[in-house]
Design an enzyme around this catalytic site. Sequence first.
Site, PDB file in Angstrom:
ATOM      1  N   GLU A  36       2.526  40.246   7.699  1.00 50.40           N
ATOM      2  CA  GLU A  36       2.933  40.338   6.302  1.00 50.40           C
ATOM      3  C   GLU A  36       1.759  40.962   5.548  1.00 50.40           C
ATOM      4  O   GLU A  36       0.623  40.488   5.689  1.00 50.40           O
ATOM      5  CB  GLU A  36       3.223  38.932   5.760  1.00 50.40           C
ATOM      6  CG  GLU A  36       3.773  38.970   4.365  1.00 50.40           C
ATOM      7  CD  GLU A  36       3.984  37.590   3.743  1.00 50.40           C
ATOM      8  OE1 GLU A  36       3.920  36.583   4.475  1.00 50.40           O
ATOM      9  OE2 GLU A  36       4.211  37.563   2.526  1.00 50.40           O
ATOM     10  N   ARG A 261      -1.292  29.615  18.321  1.00 54.93           N
ATOM     11  CA  ARG A 261      -2.144  30.480  17.509  1.00 54.93           C
ATOM     12  C   ARG A 261      -3.615  30.162  17.778  1.00 54.93           C
ATOM     13  O   ARG A 261      -3.966  29.060  18.190  1.00 54.93           O
ATOM     14  CB  ARG A 261      -1.811  30.378  16.035  1.00 54.93           C
ATOM     15  CG  ARG A 261      -1.978  29.020  15.395  1.00 54.93           C
ATOM     16  CD  ARG A 261      -1.841  29.104  13.868  1.00 54.93           C
ATOM     17  NE  ARG A 261      -0.695  29.879  13.422  1.00 54.93           N
ATOM     18  CZ  ARG A 261      -0.736  30.793  12.436  1.00 54.93           C
ATOM     19  NH1 ARG A 261      -1.844  31.034  11.788  1.00 54.93           N
ATOM     20  NH2 ARG A 261       0.343  31.439  12.081  1.00 54.93           N
ATOM     21  N   LYS A 271      -4.481  33.211   5.502  1.00 55.70           N
ATOM     22  CA  LYS A 271      -4.752  34.292   4.557  1.00 55.70           C
ATOM     23  C   LYS A 271      -4.854  33.764   3.127  1.00 55.70           C
ATOM     24  O   LYS A 271      -5.589  34.316   2.314  1.00 55.70           O
ATOM     25  CB  LYS A 271      -3.681  35.375   4.670  1.00 55.70           C
ATOM     26  CG  LYS A 271      -3.925  36.269   5.880  1.00 55.70           C
ATOM     27  CD  LYS A 271      -2.902  37.379   5.979  1.00 55.70           C
ATOM     28  CE  LYS A 271      -1.626  36.865   6.600  1.00 55.70           C
ATOM     29  NZ  LYS A 271      -0.647  37.924   6.861  1.00 55.70           N
TER      30      LYS A 271
HETATM   31  P1  ATP Z   1      -1.787  33.172   8.235  1.00 56.22           P
HETATM   32  O1  ATP Z   1      -1.080  31.867   8.384  1.00 56.22           O
HETATM   33  O2  ATP Z   1      -3.130  33.228   8.857  1.00 56.22           O
HETATM   34  O3  ATP Z   1      -1.798  33.678   6.859  1.00 56.22           O
HETATM   35  P2  ATP Z   1       0.513  34.489   9.176  1.00 56.22           P
HETATM   36  O4  ATP Z   1       1.108  33.890  10.372  1.00 56.22           O
HETATM   37  O5  ATP Z   1       1.158  34.244   7.871  1.00 56.22           O
HETATM   38  O6  ATP Z   1      -1.012  34.169   9.137  1.00 56.22           O
HETATM   39  P3  ATP Z   1       1.404  37.125   9.598  1.00 56.22           P
HETATM   40  O7  ATP Z   1       0.936  38.305   8.870  1.00 56.22           O
HETATM   41  O8  ATP Z   1       2.755  36.623   9.291  1.00 56.22           O
HETATM   42  O9  ATP Z   1       0.328  36.018   9.342  1.00 56.22           O
HETATM   43  O10 ATP Z   1       1.191  37.272  11.159  1.00 56.22           O
HETATM   44  C1  ATP Z   1       1.511  38.408  11.920  1.00 56.22           C
HETATM   45  C2  ATP Z   1       1.603  38.019  13.364  1.00 56.22           C
HETATM   46  O11 ATP Z   1       0.362  37.500  13.812  1.00 56.22           O
HETATM   47  C3  ATP Z   1       2.626  36.924  13.578  1.00 56.22           C
HETATM   48  O12 ATP Z   1       3.360  37.212  14.738  1.00 56.22           O
HETATM   49  C4  ATP Z   1       1.796  35.682  13.743  1.00 56.22           C
HETATM   50  O13 ATP Z   1       2.458  34.757  14.551  1.00 56.22           O
HETATM   51  C5  ATP Z   1       0.524  36.230  14.376  1.00 56.22           C
HETATM   52  N1  ATP Z   1      -0.606  35.388  14.039  1.00 56.22           N
HETATM   53  C6  ATP Z   1      -1.003  34.996  12.819  1.00 56.22           C
HETATM   54  N2  ATP Z   1      -2.061  34.173  12.886  1.00 56.22           N
HETATM   55  C7  ATP Z   1      -2.350  34.039  14.195  1.00 56.22           C
HETATM   56  C8  ATP Z   1      -3.338  33.312  14.934  1.00 56.22           C
HETATM   57  N3  ATP Z   1      -4.241  32.552  14.316  1.00 56.22           N
HETATM   58  N4  ATP Z   1      -3.333  33.416  16.275  1.00 56.22           N
HETATM   59  C9  ATP Z   1      -2.427  34.183  16.909  1.00 56.22           C
HETATM   60  N5  ATP Z   1      -1.475  34.891  16.277  1.00 56.22           N
HETATM   61  C10 ATP Z   1      -1.429  34.828  14.939  1.00 56.22           C
HETATM   62 MG    MG Z   2       3.219  34.627   7.430  1.00 52.27          MG
END
Ligand code: ATP
Ligand code: MG
Length: 558
Positions: A36, A261, A271
């Site tokens: 995102e 994760r 984020k």
């Molecule tokens: P955050 O919670 O850190 O803001 P998010 O999951 O909202 O992260 P996205 O931009 O939606 O962030 O993530 C893009 C991809 O990266 C998704 O498939 C998510 O599952 C993966 N991802 C995000 N954080 C991690 C992590 N800490 N380890 C592994 N994969 C991750």
């Molecule tokens: Mg997200």
Amino acid sequence: MKDTDLPRSNFVRDWISADAASGKYGGRVRTRFPPEPNGYLHVGHAKSIMLNFGLAEEFGGKCNLRFDDTNPIKEEAEYVESIIEDVRWLGGDFGERPVYASDYFQQLYDWAVELIKKGKAFVCDLSGDQMRESRGTLTEAGTNSPYRERSVEENLDLFARMKDDEFPNGSRTLRAKIDMASPNLNMRDPVMYRILHAAHHRTGDQWCIYPMYDWTHGQSDSIESVTHSICTLEFEDHRPLYDWYLDQLGVFHPQQIEFDRLSLTYTVMSKRKLLQLVQQGVVEGWDDPRMPTIGGMRRRGYSSQGLRDFARNLGVTKTSGLTEFENLEYYIRGDLNKTSPRVMTVLRPLKLVLTNYPEGQVEMVEAVNNPEDEDAGTRSVPFGREVWIEQDDFREEPPKKYYRLYPGNEVRLRYGYIIKCHDVVKDPDTGEVMEVHCTYDAETRSGQQTRRVKSTIHWVPAAEAISVEVRLYDKLFNVENPNEAPDGQDFTANVNPKSLEVVHGKAEPSLASAQPGDRYQFERLGYFCADKSSQAELLVFNRTVELRDAWAKLQKRS
Ligand code: ATP
Ligand code: MG
């Protein structure tokens, strides 16, 4: 990516391998990495990038970079740019251009209309609060919305008018009609669309209704013919809904697979929290070298290969755990050791005078550029009567087991001679040592057969030294899990107030040509990288990682 970048054996890889072998999806493999654009990518994303791009490559498929851009309020074009740069830097090959969930807004709208016609979706007038109240709990069923039995015609009419800008924000939603008594809360008539009068970074003012994540993600996967939709564990409870939408539409149905994760000690990864650090000025920006963002790590001097090595060697499992920050540093150090030229730099300079060395004489000594890389060759460093040494390498009164320089003791100057201390010059007011006076033994030049001493120290020629600013970074947080804050405070209470120390040092002249992004090992001190702000007038270096390899020692012991 190189072969050695491809994923190690893990359950996701086994799953895909089995599907490819059995001919499911015609043996085809397609994945996607779906950030995102509401912040910069962090090291957790590197794990997902390595997995998604690596698996696609291994099985001869493709991986899309898809922006999940359904929330116009938090998303910005700046984030899109940075994400593209970071994915490319990590070696993710997504072809010519990324794709966007917003490319599918019209298709998603049409499919929503289709669900309404099938009696599987309805327009609901409950407010957000009312909806939460009627949702039930984990142990109690929810209650049906009073608007649930609206006719198909009325739903079609209201949904079209939602799209046509007739209603204010929050006044209505489109909801899937599933089961308010489902044990899975995600299945209790989830919202598919909300009204949001906000400009979108790509579609501008074209839409005032926006699809929810769950309604968007699986359908986007389907449109792109993704075979395996790999995501993190928190989406496990969303999988039934992912499957339900695709089944109702009867379209191509990818397989969602969830893995753990990455969480790192001493690090926050959300984020939202990283944005807070930027907005509150705790750090300089998203690419502050203390940030766990890909951009921050790049600026700090982490190499793309080092990060790939780290991410690839992480376990991919069904249980979440905490990875030691030292594990990350171990891989970074491993790559930098192979690739970084060595130079001598003194961070806290102390003047050393060789009282028996002829005034005005300069000789060149040969220094090895990289003992790990024969092709890197040698360079000449000027050597003369006065040099800078590290304050820490001299003690007037040495503690036990101190083998470096002190009055009466001998050490070797790296690549130079054995020297012996006979005197110090002190500031008459403070008593602080201003100069160390030594004699050198002309018979002991490095490279010749000579006697040995216990300690070798690095130095910089005083006359030819260049001045450098060096930023010594430490952990941004001073507790293992910064997300757990003391009572009544948020995670920023755990910020390490000493995470940055700036020193002004002296470096050997060969460093003068350093360009922003160039990486070095400063002998005996660690790995350093020229900062983006570094210029000929003032060279600025970031400490990437220290040399001390606590992790490797631990691994050897166990
Ligand atoms: P955050 O919670 O850190 O803001 P998010 O999951 O909202 O992260 P996205 O931009 O939606 O962030 O993530 C893009 C991809 O990266 C998704 O498939 C998510 O599952 C993966 N991802 C995000 N954080 C991690 C992590 N800490 N380890 C592994 N994969 C991750
Ligand atoms: Mg997200």
